[in-house]
Design a protein around this motif. Structure first.
Motif: not given
Length: 155
Positions: A118-146
């Motif tokens: 039932q939770a499979r749709s959650v990440p997609g919903g966050v992705f849509c709400a963020a209105e970022c490209s996949p590359a932007e989200l990957v880069a942001l995640k890496a920056q935040l982890e750093s």
């Protein structure tokens, strides 16, 4: 710890306003993200912290409270009430380890395992709400982890 000195030439650039604070940008982005998650998780009956625990357990079931705490950067005093609510909702079980009764093993119930689908749709919903490209989200995640790693090293 690396320290950056403030020189007279840069001292007037030290942020003194709320909107200039990195911490406020992170905090307010977190609040906005939590609003998105609250909406997406409502039909699952989970809060965002409960969802994080479930994600950890969907990756690896039958682990200790301390292992969950390490993954989520939370202490057992914070986790215990959260885990009790998940147990009351029949999503997990909490049992003492036979080898060491000080350790509590957290395992998914059938309902907890079923919630994963039932939770499979959650990440997609966050992705849509963020209105970022996949590359932007990957880069942001890496920056935040750093950033997190740097802050933890210097805390």
């Amino acid at each position: 710890m690396k320290s950056r000195s403030v020189t007279p030439a840069t001292s007037n650039r030290v942020p003194q306003r709320l909107d200039d604070q990195v911490c406020f940008a992170l905090y307010s982005a977190g609040l906005a993200l939590n609003k998105v998650y609250r909406k997406l998780l409502a039909n699952l009956g989970l809060t965002y912290p409960q969802y994080l625990v479930m994600l950890v357990l969907w990756e690896r079931d039958g682990i200790t409270v301390s292992e969950i705490g390490e993954r989520l950067f939370l202490d057992s005093a914070t986790l215990t009430p959260l885990l009790k609510r998940l147990q009351a909702a029949d999503l997990i079980t909490r049992t003492r380890a036979s080898s060491d009764e000080r350790q509590v093993i957290i395992a998914l119930t059938a309902a907890g395992r079923g919630l994963k689908a039932q939770a499979r749709s959650v990440p997609g919903g966050v992705f849509c709400a963020a209105e970022c490209s996949p590359a932007e989200l990957v880069a942001l995640k890496a920056q935040l982890e750093s950033l997190r790693g740097n802050l933890l090293r210097n805390a």
